[in-house]
Design a protein around this motif. Sequence first.
Motif, mmCIF file in Angstrom:
data_model
loop_
_atom_site.group_PDB
_atom_site.id
_atom_site.type_symbol
_atom_site.label_atom_id
_atom_site.label_comp_id
_atom_site.label_asym_id
_atom_site.label_seq_id
_atom_site.Cartn_x
_atom_site.Cartn_y
_atom_site.Cartn_z
ATOM 1 N N HIS A 75 0.824 -1.208 0.000
ATOM 2 C CA HIS A 75 0.000 0.000 0.000
ATOM 3 C C HIS A 75 0.863 1.265 0.000
ATOM 4 O O HIS A 75 0.647 2.166 -0.805
ATOM 5 C CB HIS A 75 -0.942 0.002 1.202
ATOM 6 N N ASN A 76 1.846 1.335 0.875
ATOM 7 C CA ASN A 76 2.651 2.555 1.022
ATOM 8 C C ASN A 76 3.589 2.813 -0.149
ATOM 9 O O ASN A 76 3.811 3.957 -0.520
ATOM 10 C CB ASN A 76 3.457 2.507 2.315
ATOM 11 N N LYS A 117 -0.082 3.747 -3.795
ATOM 12 C CA LYS A 117 -0.131 5.206 -3.910
ATOM 13 C C LYS A 117 0.445 5.685 -5.235
ATOM 14 O O LYS A 117 -0.031 6.655 -5.811
ATOM 15 C CB LYS A 117 0.612 5.853 -2.751
ATOM 16 N N LYS A 118 1.445 4.998 -5.759
ATOM 17 C CA LYS A 118 2.056 5.380 -7.031
ATOM 18 C C LYS A 118 1.175 5.017 -8.224
ATOM 19 O O LYS A 118 1.349 5.558 -9.309
ATOM 20 C CB LYS A 118 3.430 4.724 -7.179
ATOM 21 N N LEU A 139 -1.780 5.809 -8.715
ATOM 22 C CA LEU A 139 -2.591 6.958 -9.106
ATOM 23 C C LEU A 139 -1.890 7.773 -10.184
ATOM 24 O O LEU A 139 -2.527 8.337 -11.060
ATOM 25 C CB LEU A 139 -2.877 7.836 -7.883
ATOM 26 N N ARG A 172 -5.909 1.208 -12.572
ATOM 27 C CA ARG A 172 -5.562 1.106 -11.158
ATOM 28 C C ARG A 172 -6.025 -0.206 -10.513
ATOM 29 O O ARG A 172 -5.325 -0.791 -9.702
ATOM 30 C CB ARG A 172 -6.159 2.280 -10.388
#
Length: 75
Positions: free
Chosen positions: A35-36, A40-41, A43, A60
């Motif tokens: 997730h981290n 996030k990338k 997007l 996505r």
Amino acid sequence: KRPTKYFLCLGNPQLSIHERIRDYATPGSLSRHFHNRHVKKLLAKPQIDCGVCDIRLLHRMNPLNHAERIHGTVS
């Protein structure tokens, strides 16, 4: 059984061998990494490559679904 190695890192030849084979203590730690560092990338990135399966994932939700269905990594 959920994995403790991350498939995108494992299949990325640009990473060092230490980064590629890193073993996370728990599946939850692996999910946090996913997730981290990667979700996030997504997007900003229109696509992502799975080096383990040798396929390109567009949009996505495709990487998120692929991670869970094929590699057992829950986001």
